[in-house]
Design a protein around this motif. Structure first.
Motif, PDB file in Angstrom:
ATOM      1  N   GLN A  17       0.814  -1.359   0.172  1.00 32.46           N
ATOM      2  CA  GLN A  17      -0.113  -0.030  -0.059  1.00 32.46           C
ATOM      3  C   GLN A  17       0.572   1.231  -0.043  1.00 32.46           C
ATOM      4  O   GLN A  17       0.490   2.205  -0.511  1.00 32.46           O
TER       5      GLN A  17
ATOM      6  N   GLN B  49      -6.664  -4.416   0.581  1.00 30.51           N
ATOM      7  CA  GLN B  49      -6.744  -3.330   1.513  1.00 30.51           C
ATOM      8  C   GLN B  49      -8.080  -2.623   1.574  1.00 30.51           C
ATOM      9  O   GLN B  49      -8.729  -2.316   2.495  1.00 30.51           O
ATOM     10  N   GLN B  50      -8.717  -2.281   0.093  1.00 30.06           N
ATOM     11  CA  GLN B  50      -9.891  -1.752  -0.060  1.00 30.06           C
ATOM     12  C   GLN B  50     -10.999  -2.596   0.504  1.00 30.06           C
ATOM     13  O   GLN B  50     -11.882  -2.065   1.112  1.00 30.06           O
TER      14      GLN B  50
ATOM     15  N   ALA C 123     -18.741  -5.395  -3.073  1.00 27.62           N
ATOM     16  CA  ALA C 123     -17.654  -5.758  -3.784  1.00 27.62           C
ATOM     17  C   ALA C 123     -17.473  -7.366  -3.457  1.00 27.62           C
ATOM     18  O   ALA C 123     -17.791  -8.348  -3.102  1.00 27.62           O
TER      19      ALA C 123
ATOM     20  N   ALA D 143      -3.547  -3.378  -2.952  1.00 23.73           N
ATOM     21  CA  ALA D 143      -4.558  -2.036  -2.841  1.00 23.73           C
ATOM     22  C   ALA D 143      -5.787  -2.546  -2.808  1.00 23.73           C
ATOM     23  O   ALA D 143      -6.774  -2.120  -1.900  1.00 23.73           O
ATOM     24  N   ALA D 144      -5.958  -3.447  -3.644  1.00 21.37           N
ATOM     25  CA  ALA D 144      -7.437  -4.027  -3.793  1.00 21.37           C
ATOM     26  C   ALA D 144      -7.754  -4.860  -2.435  1.00 21.37           C
ATOM     27  O   ALA D 144      -8.955  -4.788  -1.766  1.00 21.37           O
TER      28      ALA D 144
ATOM     29  N   ALA E  53     -11.090  -2.706   4.320  1.00 21.27           N
ATOM     30  CA  ALA E  53     -11.796  -1.636   4.849  1.00 21.27           C
ATOM     31  C   ALA E  53     -13.149  -1.676   4.910  1.00 21.27           C
ATOM     32  O   ALA E  53     -13.889  -1.344   5.913  1.00 21.27           O
ATOM     33  N   LEU E  54     -13.596  -2.212   4.039  1.00 21.39           N
ATOM     34  CA  LEU E  54     -15.230  -2.534   3.683  1.00 21.39           C
ATOM     35  C   LEU E  54     -15.662  -3.602   4.935  1.00 21.39           C
ATOM     36  O   LEU E  54     -16.569  -3.366   5.738  1.00 21.39           O
TER      37      LEU E  54
END
Length: 545
Positions: free
Chosen positions: A21, A62-63, A247, A59-60, A66-67
């Protein structure tokens, strides 16, 4: 189960994800600086594609993490099927799973952990109360000890009963779920109010990384509408849950294709409640699993089915829209097993008899297939599939397991267990105009395998393309199309398991009025296949000797 003895049961990837990240942020800053420089120089801006695949993946994750930390559900890949994951410690997050799937509240969930440290965190030491006396010695009160401010974790060997230690070391991470005493930190909805909880450590690298990045255990049933065939690709998830989940993490195809094995080692003797990716034969090799039983084979319990402690026991599952007729060779297979035990033959002679017995079972299944298709042609669907009343069958999808191992269709070179893409489109089903050819049957008899030729009644003038694009034959046609797909063979039950759910979904896409499935002997991976098919079937047709 210590870190030194079992390092594969402990996980360190979150630091790597953080580094990815940070690298991505640095790359984005560099791109922004470059774009500003290009703008000042009057040149065209760059295309913004400077990030690498590894940093994009980080990054995906991490996203998605976060959700999950925001109590939202995310669909993720596992080595078994795609799961609809949410924070197992949050009532709100768990409720979102049931709402998105339309899942009954009495159907418990499996909790997924990234490593044994995360599992241990579910079982904190109880706070210790100390008796403190005032300085004058006349009064006393209960106050928490200073050490209880920081929750201490119990030893993992004390949390996990001894009978599980050997199988966990052997099969975790992997498609094995175990029943443990319920954690006090889990909402009751996870366990459906039972005193036990189902836990597993997935082997899929994306799943394990996502759980670790989220920092919490994830409750995750299959990511499909409740009752539908389980998803083995991201597209399957979108077909069922588009608009219901924020997602979907696309991690490619699922290696095993059926859900995990559920082992209840708290019982004596231990029981396989749901067969899956780890076979009962593999588990039985552990001394602690002596006397291992398989639910539905050695015993049944109506009370357990009414209030199941694990998913996949109570409700009809895995069902496509079209009715499924299952040809079940299990009765004939068990009769053969009893005969062999009575004969007590030597190993070399037993092997020869085993091969002959398998060929006999296949002949019986092929003959039963022919008889059923003849009844379909005669318009006798009502007695075969009562849940599809009043409709004439014009298209049958035959999912075959009685072909040779080399007959199996693979996609894009992904026929291996780990690499199978698991994505079927209707166009991948091949239409075959199959007739009983005496010459072919004669050649098979000369080879010593008296297999009945693949039966079908197919219009020779039918547009083959229409059979794969979901359209139906011309109205009023009295002939029946048969779309045949070889799932695998009895010698390759793992391949059948890998393709099963995708095949059931593809049969619907091909416009099937009826799905006819040739079953497998209930042994090894075939036991898991038959467990799913029996749940999906509208009707079971037993094959006897």
């Amino acid at each position: 189960l210590s870190r030194e003895a079992c390092p594969h049961l402990y996980y360190l990837l979150p630091e790597q994800l953080t580094q990815q990240q940070q690298q991505q942020q640095q790359q984005q800053q560099q791109q922004q600086q470059q774009q500003q420089q290009e703008k000042q120089q009057g040149s065209q801006p760059g295309n913004g594609l400077g990030t690498t695949s590894s940093s994009s993946s980080g990054a995906a994750l991490q996203q998605a993490a976060a959700l999950l930390q925001a109590d939202m559900p995310v669909a993720m890949p596992t080595e078994t099927v795609y799961g609809l994951a949410a924070n197992a410690l949050s009532c709100t997050a768990v409720a979102s799973i049931f709402a998105a799937k339309g899942r009954p509240a009495d159907n418990p969930l499996i909790v997924h952990v990234s490593d044994l440290d995360m599992l241990a965190a579910l079982y904190p030491e109880p706070k210790v109360e100390q008796l403190s006396t005032s300085s004058n010695g006349n009064s006393s009160s209960h106050t928490s000890s200073s050490s209880s401010a920081a929750i201490s974790l119990r030893c993992i060997a004390d949390i996990i009963p001894q009978q599980y230690h050997r199988v966990i070391a052997a099969f975790w991470p992997g498609p094995l779920t175990i029943l443990l005493p319920a954690s006090p930190l889990l909402p009751a909805a996870v366990t459906a109010g039972h005193p036990t909880v189902a836990v597993r450590m997935p082997a899929h690298p994306v799943a394990r990384a996502l759980i670790a990045a989220a920092g919490v255990p994830l409750a995750a049933p299959s990511a499909n509408t409740s009752g539908r065939p389980s998803p083995t690709s991201a597209q399957h998830v979108l077909d069922d849950l588009a608009g219901r989940v924020p997602a979907v993490v696309d991690g490619g195809g699922c290696g095993f294709g059926v859900e995990s094995t559920v082992l209840d080692g708290l019982r004596a003797p231990p029981v396989v409640l749901r067969p899956g990716g780890v076979t009962a034969e593999d588990l039985a090799a552990a001394p602690e699993m002596a006397g291992l039983q398989v639910y539905g084979q050695e015993f049944q319990d109506s009370a357990l089915e009414a209030a199941p402690t694990t998913p996949g026991m109570k409700y009809r599952h895995y069902s496509p829209s079209a009715p499924v007729l299952l040809l079940d060779p299990a009765p004939a297979w068990r009769q053969q097993q009893q005969q062999r035990q009575q004969q007590q033959q030597q190993d070399d002679k037993y092997q020869q008899t085993h091969q002959q017995g398998r060929a006999l079972l296949q002949r019986l299944v092929m003959k039963a297939t022919q008889e059923l298709l003849q009844r379909v042609q005669q318009g006798r669907l009502q007695e075969l599939a009562p849940d599809r009343p009043g409709s004439a069958v014009q298209r049958v999808v035959l999912l075959s397991t009685c072909g040779a191992a080399t007959d199996s269709h693979t996609h894009s070179g992904t026929g291996s267990k780990q690499g199978f893409a698991g994505v079927w489109a209707a166009a991948t089903l091949q239409v075959q105009v199959v007739r009983e050819q005496l010459q072919q049957q004669h050649e098979q008899q000369q080879d010593g395998v008296d297999l009945v030729a693949d039966p079908a009644v197919v219009s020779s003038s039918t547009d083959k393309a229409s059979c794969c694009n979901g359209t139906s034959p011309a109205a009023g046609s009295s002939e029946v199309e048969v779309v045949r797909y070889v799932l695998g063979s009895w010698q390759q039950p793992e391949l059948v398991a890998q393709q099963l759910f995708a095949a059931l979904r593809a049969a619907d896409q091909a416009g099937a009025d009826l799905i006819l499935v040739q079953g497998l002997p209930p042994v090894g991976a075939g036991l898991a296949v038959m467990n799913r098919l029996l749940k999906a079937a509208s009707r079971r047709v037993a094959v006897d000797l």
